[in-house]
Design a protein around this motif. Structure first.
Motif, PDB file in Angstrom:
ATOM      1  N   ALA A 145       0.843  -1.205   0.000  1.00 26.74           N
ATOM      2  CA  ALA A 145       0.000   0.000   0.000  1.00 26.74           C
ATOM      3  C   ALA A 145       0.879   1.256   0.000  1.00 26.74           C
ATOM      4  O   ALA A 145       1.943   1.265   0.624  1.00 26.74           O
ATOM      5  N   PRO A 146       0.459   2.306  -0.713  1.00 27.93           N
ATOM      6  CA  PRO A 146       1.258   3.536  -0.758  1.00 27.93           C
ATOM      7  C   PRO A 146       1.483   4.155   0.622  1.00 27.93           C
ATOM      8  O   PRO A 146       2.502   4.808   0.845  1.00 27.93           O
ATOM      9  N   ALA A 147       0.550   3.931   1.544  1.00 32.02           N
ATOM     10  CA  ALA A 147       0.653   4.565   2.856  1.00 32.02           C
ATOM     11  C   ALA A 147       1.654   3.860   3.772  1.00 32.02           C
ATOM     12  O   ALA A 147       2.142   4.450   4.733  1.00 32.02           O
ATOM     13  N   ILE A 167       1.144  11.706   3.891  1.00 29.28           N
ATOM     14  CA  ILE A 167       0.118  11.131   3.022  1.00 29.28           C
ATOM     15  C   ILE A 167      -0.887  12.224   2.682  1.00 29.28           C
ATOM     16  O   ILE A 167      -1.346  12.956   3.556  1.00 29.28           O
ATOM     17  N   ASN A 168      -1.209  12.321   1.431  1.00 31.30           N
ATOM     18  CA  ASN A 168      -2.119  13.363   0.997  1.00 31.30           C
ATOM     19  C   ASN A 168      -3.568  12.886   1.127  1.00 31.30           C
ATOM     20  O   ASN A 168      -4.194  12.471   0.151  1.00 31.30           O
ATOM     21  N   ILE A 169      -4.047  12.952   2.355  1.00 31.14           N
ATOM     22  CA  ILE A 169      -5.406  12.462   2.602  1.00 31.14           C
ATOM     23  C   ILE A 169      -6.416  13.539   2.176  1.00 31.14           C
ATOM     24  O   ILE A 169      -6.239  14.712   2.505  1.00 31.14           O
ATOM     25  N   THR A 225     -15.040   9.478   7.172  1.00 32.46           N
ATOM     26  CA  THR A 225     -15.135  10.227   5.916  1.00 32.46           C
ATOM     27  C   THR A 225     -16.601  10.438   5.541  1.00 32.46           C
ATOM     28  O   THR A 225     -17.475   9.736   6.024  1.00 32.46           O
ATOM     29  N   THR A 226     -16.846  11.412   4.683  1.00 31.09           N
ATOM     30  CA  THR A 226     -18.216  11.569   4.177  1.00 31.09           C
ATOM     31  C   THR A 226     -18.359  10.676   2.960  1.00 31.09           C
ATOM     32  O   THR A 226     -17.387  10.399   2.266  1.00 31.09           O
ATOM     33  N   GLY A 227     -19.555  10.220   2.750  1.00 36.09           N
ATOM     34  CA  GLY A 227     -19.852   9.179   1.766  1.00 36.09           C
ATOM     35  C   GLY A 227     -19.157   9.325   0.425  1.00 36.09           C
ATOM     36  O   GLY A 227     -18.483   8.403  -0.026  1.00 36.09           O
ATOM     37  N   GLU A 228     -19.234  10.530  -0.199  1.00 38.41           N
ATOM     38  CA  GLU A 228     -18.759  10.636  -1.582  1.00 38.41           C
ATOM     39  C   GLU A 228     -17.238  10.536  -1.713  1.00 38.41           C
ATOM     40  O   GLU A 228     -16.719  10.263  -2.768  1.00 38.41           O
ATOM     41  N   HIS A 229     -16.517  10.777  -0.601  1.00 41.58           N
ATOM     42  CA  HIS A 229     -15.061  10.747  -0.698  1.00 41.58           C
ATOM     43  C   HIS A 229     -14.455   9.397  -0.326  1.00 41.58           C
ATOM     44  O   HIS A 229     -13.253   9.222  -0.367  1.00 41.58           O
ATOM     45  N   GLU A 230     -15.318   8.479  -0.003  1.00 41.01           N
ATOM     46  CA  GLU A 230     -14.871   7.192   0.487  1.00 41.01           C
ATOM     47  C   GLU A 230     -13.872   6.514  -0.453  1.00 41.01           C
ATOM     48  O   GLU A 230     -12.798   6.093  -0.040  1.00 41.01           O
ATOM     49  N   MET A 231     -14.221   6.464  -1.725  1.00 41.08           N
ATOM     50  CA  MET A 231     -13.379   5.736  -2.669  1.00 41.08           C
ATOM     51  C   MET A 231     -12.003   6.380  -2.827  1.00 41.08           C
ATOM     52  O   MET A 231     -10.992   5.691  -2.871  1.00 41.08           O
ATOM     53  N   VAL A 280      -9.791   5.480   0.168  1.00 37.62           N
ATOM     54  CA  VAL A 280      -9.320   4.104   0.084  1.00 37.62           C
ATOM     55  C   VAL A 280      -8.174   4.001  -0.927  1.00 37.62           C
ATOM     56  O   VAL A 280      -7.149   3.359  -0.681  1.00 37.62           O
ATOM     57  N   LYS A 281      -8.314   4.706  -2.044  1.00 41.46           N
ATOM     58  CA  LYS A 281      -7.294   4.666  -3.105  1.00 41.46           C
ATOM     59  C   LYS A 281      -5.979   5.300  -2.602  1.00 41.46           C
ATOM     60  O   LYS A 281      -4.898   4.751  -2.810  1.00 41.46           O
ATOM     61  N   THR A 282      -6.086   6.437  -1.937  1.00 40.72           N
ATOM     62  CA  THR A 282      -4.886   7.113  -1.442  1.00 40.72           C
ATOM     63  C   THR A 282      -4.119   6.221  -0.466  1.00 40.72           C
ATOM     64  O   THR A 282      -2.900   6.158  -0.504  1.00 40.72           O
ATOM     65  N   LEU A 283      -4.845   5.542   0.400  1.00 46.26           N
ATOM     66  CA  LEU A 283      -4.195   4.751   1.445  1.00 46.26           C
ATOM     67  C   LEU A 283      -3.718   3.391   0.974  1.00 46.26           C
ATOM     68  O   LEU A 283      -2.614   2.969   1.291  1.00 46.26           O
ATOM     69  N   THR A 284      -4.537   2.719   0.181  1.00 48.46           N
ATOM     70  CA  THR A 284      -4.201   1.335  -0.181  1.00 48.46           C
ATOM     71  C   THR A 284      -3.773   1.202  -1.638  1.00 48.46           C
ATOM     72  O   THR A 284      -3.212   0.170  -2.024  1.00 48.46           O
ATOM     73  N   GLY A 285      -4.032   2.205  -2.446  1.00 43.54           N
ATOM     74  CA  GLY A 285      -3.658   2.136  -3.843  1.00 43.54           C
ATOM     75  C   GLY A 285      -4.642   1.337  -4.704  1.00 43.54           C
ATOM     76  O   GLY A 285      -4.411   1.132  -5.884  1.00 43.54           O
TER      77      GLY A 285
END
Lengths: 154, 221
Positions: free
Chosen positions: B160-162, B170-172, B206-212, B215-220
């Motif tokens: 994972a990138p994180a 990490i650019n959360i 997180t708020t619903g719309e940013h969920e994906m 997940v992508k930022t943290l796990t790739g």
């Protein structure tokens, strides 16, 4: 034996362990009108109690606090722990003394080496080995003086 | 010289505890009442093993309990553990005594008897299980409130990138926050300088719309 002839005390006595000593003690105290609760982990142990035993029996492991609470230990005047395990006796005695502030706590300890550690807790300990030792010593010295006297008489 | 640690009783617990303490360069001595178990324990390198009843003062004496800095009582009987710790403390002046206890109601009593640390296996395990249950409950319960707020439970793998980065690096996305890092049995409330490691599990709010995107930022993925 002043202990057995004493006036009826307030509160009751809990005896832990219904072995030879526990059962005999329960029978004797019950006969002189004391209120007794006796606890043992084996149901068959209670057969040692005499038919005239007028106290209560509780089946359970007295090393569990819940069993002691069932026996209403906080209201007991005395707790006598005479199971066949020294460590169990020590623990029950300490729980009775420190946790439930029972005024009179007596524990039987087979191992005289441990006795010194527990005297300071305000727990009275009885050690069969030490008692026997004293008794045998007494008998021996008695026998000796008698033979000496016999010698002199001759 | 490293502290000498005395382990009394127990078998499986003792075995793994002894090995891990020896790895940390402690001098470890084990007392066990079962001769068969003593033979098996003796196979562990650098471990001193004594056969005997650890609740007897003379056995503790033989194992030179007086020179131990820490005594840990691991037998199955609460009464034995209590007596072991009290003997170690009073007769042999061991600095720190630790006992395991099976009846949770005795924990407080053991502390009152002067034992330095009391571990109740039952409450510890129940606590861990409860934690697991609660995390799942949170995951399911919070989104139900209007579906706006999400509480995600994200595992960080080695790729994972994180992994290996500090939280600040990490650019959360703005609408997300890492609330907690679960690492082994630890739970860490992270700061910017907290490093995320592979194997960690992050609780992310997180708020619903940013969920994906989170997940992508943290796990790739």
């Amino acid at each position: 034996m002043k202990f057995f002839k004493s006036e009826k005390k307030q509160g009751y006595t809990i005896i832990i362990g219904c072995g030879r000593l526990g059962a005999n003690l329960a029978n004797t105290l019950s006969d002189i009108g004391e209120d007794i609760i006796i606890v043992d982990i084996n149901k068959s142990s209670f057969r040692k109690l005499s038919p005239s035993f007028g106290g209560m029996t509780i089946l359970g492991d007295a090393s569990e606090v819940s069993v002691l609470i069932d026996a209403e230990i906080e209201k007991a005047a005395a707790v006598i722990s005479v199971t066949n395990n020294d460590n169990t006796n020590i623990m029950i005695a300490q729980i009775a003394k420190e946790f439930f502030n029972v005024p009179h706590v007596i524990a039987r300890l087979y191992d005289p080496e441990k006795e010194c550690v527990y005297k300071e807790f305000g727990i009275e300990t009885i050690c069969p080995a030490v008692l026997s030792l004293k008794e045998i010593d007494k008998l021996l010295s008695l026998g000796q003086t008698e033979t000496e006297e016999d010698d002199k008489a001759e | 010289m490293k502290t000498r640690i005395l382990l009394i009783g127990g078998f499986n617990k003792t075995k793994s505890l002894a090995s891990s303490l020896i790895k940390k360069a402690y001098h470890v001595t084990v007392i066990n009442g079962d001769i068969e178990k003593c033979h098996i324990l003796a196979e562990i390198e650098k471990l001193d093993v004594f056969h005997g009843d650890g609740t007897k003062p003379f056995v503790l004496e033989q194992a030179s309990a007086g020179s131990a800095g820490i005594a840990i009582a691991l037998t199955e009987s609460d009464a034995d553990n209590l007596v072991i710790c009290e003997l170690c403390k009073k007769k042999f002046n061991v600095g720190k005594t630790i006992a395991i206890v099976s009846d949770p109601r005795k924990t407080e009593f053991f502390y009152r008897m002067g034992i330095d640390a009391v571990v109740c296996a039952i409450t510890s395990i129940a606590g861990i299980i409860e934690q697991q249950v609660l995390i799942e409950a949170m995951e399911n319960a919070i989104p139900a409130r209007g579906g706006q707020v999400q509480l995600k439970y994200i595992s960080i793998s080695g790729t994972a990138p994180a992994a290996g980065k500090k939280l600040a690096e990490i650019n959360i996305p703005k609408n997300a926050v890492v609330g907690c890092v679960l690492r082994g049995e630890e739970s860490i409330i992270p700061r910017g300088n907290t490093q995320i490691l592979a194997g960690d599990t992050l609780i992310v709010i997180t708020t619903g719309e940013h969920e994906m995107s989170v997940v992508k930022t943290l796990t790739g993925q």
